[in-house]
Write a protein that holds these residues in place. Structure first.
Motif, PDB file in Angstrom:
ATOM      1  N   ALA A  44       8.193   3.424   9.702  1.00 15.26           N
ATOM      2  CA  ALA A  44       9.125   3.226  10.818  1.00 15.26           C
ATOM      3  C   ALA A  44       8.582   2.220  11.824  1.00 15.26           C
ATOM      4  O   ALA A  44       9.345   1.607  12.573  1.00 15.26           O
ATOM      5  N   ALA A  45       7.267   2.043  11.841  1.00 16.80           N
ATOM      6  CA  ALA A  45       6.666   1.153  12.836  1.00 16.80           C
ATOM      7  C   ALA A  45       7.136  -0.284  12.692  1.00 16.80           C
ATOM      8  O   ALA A  45       7.149  -1.037  13.680  1.00 16.80           O
ATOM      9  N   ILE A  46       7.515  -0.704  11.483  1.00 13.95           N
ATOM     10  CA  ILE A  46       7.965  -2.089  11.299  1.00 13.95           C
ATOM     11  C   ILE A  46       9.266  -2.335  12.063  1.00 13.95           C
ATOM     12  O   ILE A  46       9.513  -3.432  12.556  1.00 13.95           O
ATOM     13  N   ALA A  95      13.563   3.601   6.693  1.00 15.59           N
ATOM     14  CA  ALA A  95      12.981   3.014   7.907  1.00 15.59           C
ATOM     15  C   ALA A  95      12.349   1.666   7.609  1.00 15.59           C
ATOM     16  O   ALA A  95      12.508   0.704   8.376  1.00 15.59           O
ATOM     17  N   LEU A  96      11.626   1.576   6.496  1.00 12.94           N
ATOM     18  CA  LEU A  96      11.001   0.307   6.142  1.00 12.94           C
ATOM     19  C   LEU A  96      12.056  -0.753   5.858  1.00 12.94           C
ATOM     20  O   LEU A  96      11.945  -1.897   6.313  1.00 12.94           O
ATOM     21  N   VAL A 189      -4.634  -2.482   9.455  1.00 11.48           N
ATOM     22  CA  VAL A 189      -4.337  -2.288   8.030  1.00 11.48           C
ATOM     23  C   VAL A 189      -2.859  -2.437   7.694  1.00 11.48           C
ATOM     24  O   VAL A 189      -2.492  -2.439   6.514  1.00 11.48           O
ATOM     25  N   GLY A 190      -1.987  -2.556   8.690  1.00  8.76           N
ATOM     26  CA  GLY A 190      -0.570  -2.756   8.412  1.00  8.76           C
ATOM     27  C   GLY A 190       0.146  -1.458   8.077  1.00  8.76           C
ATOM     28  O   GLY A 190      -0.477  -0.449   7.736  1.00  8.76           O
ATOM     29  N   VAL A 191       1.468  -1.493   8.144  1.00  6.01           N
ATOM     30  CA  VAL A 191       2.255  -0.268   7.988  1.00  6.01           C
ATOM     31  C   VAL A 191       2.169   0.309   6.577  1.00  6.01           C
ATOM     32  O   VAL A 191       2.314   1.518   6.385  1.00  6.01           O
ATOM     33  N   LEU A 192       1.962  -0.526   5.572  1.00  2.57           N
ATOM     34  CA  LEU A 192       1.933  -0.025   4.199  1.00  2.57           C
ATOM     35  C   LEU A 192       0.622   0.668   3.843  1.00  2.57           C
ATOM     36  O   LEU A 192       0.556   1.388   2.852  1.00  2.57           O
ATOM     37  N   LEU A 193      -0.427   0.457   4.636  1.00  2.00           N
ATOM     38  CA  LEU A 193      -1.742   0.986   4.288  1.00  2.00           C
ATOM     39  C   LEU A 193      -2.258   2.016   5.288  1.00  2.00           C
ATOM     40  O   LEU A 193      -3.332   2.589   5.085  1.00  2.00           O
ATOM     41  N   ILE A 194      -1.504   2.272   6.356  1.00  3.33           N
ATOM     42  CA  ILE A 194      -1.953   3.228   7.359  1.00  3.33           C
ATOM     43  C   ILE A 194      -2.124   4.610   6.746  1.00  3.33           C
ATOM     44  O   ILE A 194      -3.123   5.317   6.996  1.00  3.33           O
ATOM     45  N   ALA A 195      -1.160   5.035   5.932  1.00  2.00           N
ATOM     46  CA  ALA A 195      -1.240   6.363   5.319  1.00  2.00           C
ATOM     47  C   ALA A 195      -2.494   6.506   4.475  1.00  2.00           C
ATOM     48  O   ALA A 195      -3.083   7.590   4.396  1.00  2.00           O
ATOM     49  N   ALA A 196      -2.917   5.420   3.844  1.00  3.07           N
ATOM     50  CA  ALA A 196      -4.129   5.472   3.025  1.00  3.07           C
ATOM     51  C   ALA A 196      -5.344   5.792   3.871  1.00  3.07           C
ATOM     52  O   ALA A 196      -6.218   6.583   3.471  1.00  3.07           O
ATOM     53  N   MET A 197      -5.435   5.212   5.068  1.00  2.00           N
ATOM     54  CA  MET A 197      -6.573   5.481   5.944  1.00  2.00           C
ATOM     55  C   MET A 197      -6.501   6.875   6.566  1.00  2.00           C
ATOM     56  O   MET A 197      -7.506   7.403   7.032  1.00  2.00           O
TER      57      MET A 197
END
Length: 268
Positions: A44-46, A95-96, A189-197
């Motif tokens: 959703a952040a994008i 959202a994306l 890390v950008g919106v696509l990689l935040i969940a990974a961190m």
């Protein structure tokens, strides 16, 4: 010339700030099986980025506002009986998509979409570092303040009620903290990689931790080391920095799995 004039120093400080903020919070994401929840909030952040650029607002403010709205909306809909997995799938991808479409309507605004999708840690400024570390301190402060309450509500809602706690209030604290982490992480890390961190460092720390507190500390350490290791590998091999940071975290996870397997294997 000061230390912060070196872009690698700024990148390292930004990466460590995100790592120590996201990973301890990620322990609750893992314990509560909220991986897709974090993904939906990050996606959703994008849309927040698009709105910020359209109205000439700070990107951090727009990303935080929209991420928080998304997280609260998901929480409210789930409490009304909607299936969590289906709801998260729909809202995450919607959202994306809406965010990407909104970005395409911006006229007279040049935007590096890849930087917001996968991060651009090498371009962080002193202001960005201030925002990231202010957010990190706030996140860690919230977790320290509500740690026992959050842990009790995570273990068992009935137990929380018996202890005089409101699990819904603790979920709201967790939701606010998650939105804050998403907002401060988007530059790194950008919106696509935040969940990974949010997920990988806690998952890597779990085999080495005997208590929840130790798991949170170990996760924060792994998150910070992943940021520094990924940055070094990216600089050495000229690879995208955000994805390389996630790859470094994944390497820690693989090592933890192998270590657990070796410790669990019979001797002889």
């Amino acid at each position: 010339m000061t230390l912060l004039d070196d872009f690698l120093i700024r990148a390292a400080l930004a990466g460590v700030g995100v790592g120590v903020a996201a990973a301890p919070l990620g322990c609750f994401v893992v314990w509560r099986r909220m991986a897709y929840f974090g993904d939906a909030t990050a996606h959703a952040a994008i849309l927040g980025v698009a709105l910020s650029l359209a109205f000439s607002l700070p990107v951090f403010a727009g990303a935080l506002a929209v991420a928080l709205i998304m997280a609260l909306a998901i929480t409210a809909l789930t409490q009304r009986g909607h299936a969590m997995d289906t709801l998260l799938g729909v809202m995450a991808h919607s959202a994306l998509a809406v965010g990407l479409v909104a970005v395409s309507f911006l006229e007279g605004v040049r935007i590096d979409l890849m930087a917001y999708l996968f991060g651009d840690i090498l371009a962080v400024s002193r202001t960005d570092i201030g925002i990231i570390w202010a957010g990190a301190v706030l996140v860690l402060g919230l977790l320290a303040w509500r740690w026992q309450a959050l842990l009790t509500a995570t273990l068992n809602a009935d137990l929380a009620y018996a202890a005089g706690l409101d699990p819904r209030r603790e979920s709201l604290v967790l939701t606010l903290t998650l939105a804050l982490v998403v907002a401060v992480s988007i530059k790194v890390v950008g919106v696509l990689l935040i969940a990974a961190m949010l997920i990988i460092p806690p998952a890597a720390a779990r085999p080495f931790a005997a208590t929840p507190e130790r798991m949170a500390v170990a996760a924060g350490l792994i998150g910070a080391l992943s940021a520094l290791g990924g940055l070094a590998l990216s600089f050495r091999f000229d690879t995208p920095t955000g994805p390389t940071i996630v790859c470094a975290a994944a390497a820690f996870f693989v090592v933890s799995i192998i270590s657990r397997g070796l410790r669990g294997a019979p001797s002889g």
